[in-house]
Design a protein around this motif. Structure first.
Motif, PDB file in Angstrom:
ATOM      1  N   ALA A 138     -79.287  30.405 -40.204  1.00  0.00           N
ATOM      2  CA  ALA A 138     -80.139  29.786 -39.184  1.00  0.00           C
ATOM      3  C   ALA A 138     -79.190  29.107 -38.195  1.00  0.00           C
ATOM      4  O   ALA A 138     -79.141  27.900 -38.047  1.00  0.00           O
ATOM      5  CB  ALA A 138     -81.085  28.779 -39.813  1.00  0.00           C
ATOM      6  N   GLY A 139     -78.369  29.925 -37.558  1.00  0.00           N
ATOM      7  CA  GLY A 139     -77.236  29.528 -36.736  1.00  0.00           C
ATOM      8  C   GLY A 139     -76.099  30.460 -37.132  1.00  0.00           C
ATOM      9  O   GLY A 139     -76.336  31.566 -37.618  1.00  0.00           O
ATOM     10  N   THR A 140     -74.871  30.012 -36.990  1.00  0.00           N
ATOM     11  CA  THR A 140     -73.721  30.836 -37.349  1.00  0.00           C
ATOM     12  C   THR A 140     -72.681  30.001 -38.080  1.00  0.00           C
ATOM     13  O   THR A 140     -72.323  28.914 -37.619  1.00  0.00           O
ATOM     14  CB  THR A 140     -73.058  31.460 -36.094  1.00  0.00           C
ATOM     15  OG1 THR A 140     -74.054  32.176 -35.351  1.00  0.00           O
ATOM     16  CG2 THR A 140     -71.930  32.396 -36.470  1.00  0.00           C
ATOM     17  N   ASN A 141     -72.234  30.516 -39.226  1.00  0.00           N
ATOM     18  CA  ASN A 141     -71.085  29.937 -39.909  1.00  0.00           C
ATOM     19  C   ASN A 141     -69.845  30.680 -39.424  1.00  0.00           C
ATOM     20  O   ASN A 141     -69.837  31.909 -39.388  1.00  0.00           O
ATOM     21  CB  ASN A 141     -71.186  30.110 -41.430  1.00  0.00           C
ATOM     22  CG  ASN A 141     -72.126  29.136 -42.074  1.00  0.00           C
ATOM     23  OD1 ASN A 141     -72.191  27.982 -41.680  1.00  0.00           O
ATOM     24  ND2 ASN A 141     -72.854  29.590 -43.078  1.00  0.00           N
ATOM     25  N   TYR A 142     -68.828  29.926 -39.045  1.00  0.00           N
ATOM     26  CA  TYR A 142     -67.533  30.496 -38.686  1.00  0.00           C
ATOM     27  C   TYR A 142     -66.549  30.113 -39.779  1.00  0.00           C
ATOM     28  O   TYR A 142     -66.430  28.948 -40.128  1.00  0.00           O
ATOM     29  CB  TYR A 142     -67.026  29.932 -37.356  1.00  0.00           C
ATOM     30  CG  TYR A 142     -67.755  30.449 -36.150  1.00  0.00           C
ATOM     31  CD1 TYR A 142     -67.277  31.529 -35.425  1.00  0.00           C
ATOM     32  CD2 TYR A 142     -68.933  29.844 -35.720  1.00  0.00           C
ATOM     33  CE1 TYR A 142     -67.943  31.998 -34.311  1.00  0.00           C
ATOM     34  CE2 TYR A 142     -69.617  30.306 -34.616  1.00  0.00           C
ATOM     35  CZ  TYR A 142     -69.110  31.388 -33.910  1.00  0.00           C
ATOM     36  OH  TYR A 142     -69.786  31.849 -32.806  1.00  0.00           O
TER      37      TYR A 142
END
Length: 98
Positions: free
Chosen positions: A49-53
């Motif tokens: 629910a977004g982006t993990n980098y």
């Protein structure tokens, strides 16, 4: 890439370097030190629910750290967040999910 899994590792981009610069102060506060060298080397992404980098960062000499940074969805207007990190890494350590 598996659905929901991290992407393959790829070379860092200007955007990746901007991300690490934005969370650098968060890491320095947690570590209690400053980093003269802080260069993104490679990264993986994971869409949630977004982006993990997941980003491998060169922090000087032969030292590297792996950062997990969360970027929320655009409509949430939240700052980047240093979710977690791993120290004592080398240039050749695989960037893995953590």
């Amino acid at each position: 890439m598996l659905c929901g899994g991290p992407s393959a590792a790829r070379p860092a981009t200007d955007e990746t370097q901007q991300i690490v610069q934005e969370v650098k102060s968060q890491l320095e506060e947690k570590e209690g030190k400053t980093f003269d060298v802080f260069t993104a080397v490679e990264f993986k992404t994971q869409v949630v629910a977004g982006t993990n980098y997941f980003i491998k960062v060169h922090v000087g000499n032969d030292e590297f750290m792996h950062l997990r940074v969360f970027k929320s969805l655009p409509h949430e207007s939240k700052p980047l967040s240093l979710h977690s990190y791993q120290g004592s890494k080398t240039k050749h350590d695989e960037l893995a999910y953590f």
